[in-house]
Design an enzyme around this catalytic site. Structure first.
Site, PDB file in Angstrom:
ATOM      1  N   LYS A  13     115.864  59.156  64.417  1.00 43.34           N
ATOM      2  CA  LYS A  13     116.444  60.209  65.274  1.00 43.34           C
ATOM      3  C   LYS A  13     116.813  61.432  64.446  1.00 43.34           C
ATOM      4  CE  LYS A  13     119.811  57.437  66.648  1.00 43.34           C
ATOM      5  NZ  LYS A  13     119.498  56.177  65.918  1.00 43.34           N
ATOM      6  N   ARG A  87     125.652  56.778  73.911  1.00 38.27           N
ATOM      7  CA  ARG A  87     125.403  55.413  73.450  1.00 38.27           C
ATOM      8  C   ARG A  87     125.929  54.375  74.413  1.00 38.27           C
ATOM      9  NH1 ARG A  87     125.069  56.708  67.693  1.00 38.27           N
ATOM     10  NH2 ARG A  87     124.631  54.854  66.495  1.00 38.27           N
ATOM     11  N   ARG A 126     117.378  54.147  52.721  1.00 40.26           N
ATOM     12  CA  ARG A 126     117.756  55.529  53.047  1.00 40.26           C
ATOM     13  C   ARG A 126     118.778  56.114  52.085  1.00 40.26           C
ATOM     14  NH1 ARG A 126     120.176  56.876  58.787  1.00 40.26           N
ATOM     15  NH2 ARG A 126     121.446  55.077  58.303  1.00 40.26           N
ATOM     16  N   ARG A 161     124.907  55.689  52.804  1.00 35.80           N
ATOM     17  CA  ARG A 161     125.968  55.493  53.799  1.00 35.80           C
ATOM     18  C   ARG A 161     126.624  54.127  53.653  1.00 35.80           C
ATOM     19  NH1 ARG A 161     123.507  57.579  59.477  1.00 35.80           N
ATOM     20  NH2 ARG A 161     124.499  55.654  60.150  1.00 35.80           N
ATOM     21  N   ARG A 172     125.396  46.976  64.033  1.00 33.73           N
ATOM     22  CA  ARG A 172     124.895  48.206  64.682  1.00 33.73           C
ATOM     23  C   ARG A 172     123.747  47.890  65.626  1.00 33.73           C
ATOM     24  NH1 ARG A 172     123.682  51.425  59.407  1.00 33.73           N
ATOM     25  NH2 ARG A 172     122.730  53.003  60.741  1.00 33.73           N
TER      26      ARG A 172
END
Ligand code: AP5
Ligand code: MG
Length: 215
Positions: A13, A87, A126, A161, A172
């Site tokens: 996203k 969400r 990431r 993160r 998540r």
């Protein structure tokens, strides 16, 4: 044009929102980025949400709806890209009302479909530039010069993160399937849903999104 990029953690996203901002001068509204900024600046709200985010759970509807309402009042551009919001069904209803109160509407909801194995690989590899927020990946999107951001040139500013651990990712993903995936049916019923394959090269996915927005 106002659009939602809908998809699980790691679907791409943020990556695709950055491209739409660069190519179409749209404005990205990422509630995840807003919450991380609140944490960095040490606001009361930032302190309140820190543990919830690190565990991979959802922050309350009240907080994120408040953040979006504030941004809709202040930001302007060639349309909004909602990234990571809504969400929950309550957030989706609130977004509809907020847009209607401004005489605006939602043009499309792009669901980015990526299987769980690829999500784990994307999330665990990431990292982002702490200066400009540009996103990278250990295998799929390396900076041209190691340790240096391609976009802003900052050196040694890369970070990962705290919620990108395997355990937080499981939470998540569960939050996505339990609370967020009902939005797929919600927007399908409204005739706004466009589904795209989120697997493949970043450029290929970008082309599919452009195709979905044109069609
Ligand atoms: P948020 O920041 O929204 O995180 P998320 O939804 O878990 O999604 P991510 O940002 O992890 O993934 P992404 O889809 O943006 O993928 P990216 O482009 O980075 O939310 C974080 C937390 O904040 C939540 O858990 C919650 O606590 C709270 N929160 C936020 N909004 C909320 C809300 N509305 N309500 C309640 N709580 C909220 O890509 C991932 C990696 O893959 C990158 O390294 C990238 O380079 C790579 N990549 C991207 N595309 C490709 C491709 N096609 N091929 C290969 N690699 C790719
Ligand atoms: Mg993101």
């Amino acid at each position: 044009m106002n659009i939602i990029l809908l998809g699980p953690p790691g679907a791409g996203k943020g990556t695709q929102a950055h491209r739409l901002v660069a190519e179409r001068s749209m404005v990205q509204l990422s509630t995840g980025d807003m919450l991380r900024a609140a944490r960095r600046s040490g606001t009361e709200m930032g302190k309140k949400v820190a543990a919830v985010m690190d565990a991979g759970k959802l922050v309350t509807d009240e907080i994120v709806i408040g953040l979006i309402a504030e941004q809709l009042d202040n930001a302007s551009g060639a349309g909004f890209i909602f990234d990571g919001f809504p969400r929950t069904l309550a957030q989706a209803d609130a977004l509809g009302e907020l847009l209607a109160s401004k005489g605006a509407r939602l043009d499309a909801v792009v669901e980015m479909q990526v299987d769980d194995a690829a999500l784990v690989e994307r999330i665990t590899g990431r990292f982002t530039c702490g200066e400009c927020g540009e996103g990278y990946h250990d295998s799929f999107k390396k900076p041209a010069v190691e340790g240096k951001c391609d976009k802003c040139g900052a050196e040694g500013a890369f970070k990962r993160r705290p919620d990108d651990t395997e355990e937080a990712l499981r939470t998540r993903l569960m939050a996505y399937y339990k609370d967020t995936s009902p939005l797929i049916g919600y927007y399908y019923a409204k005739g706004q849903l466009k589904r795209i394959d989120g697997l493949g090269e970043i450029d290929e996915v970008a082309a599919r999104i452009s195709g979905a927005l044109a069609g």
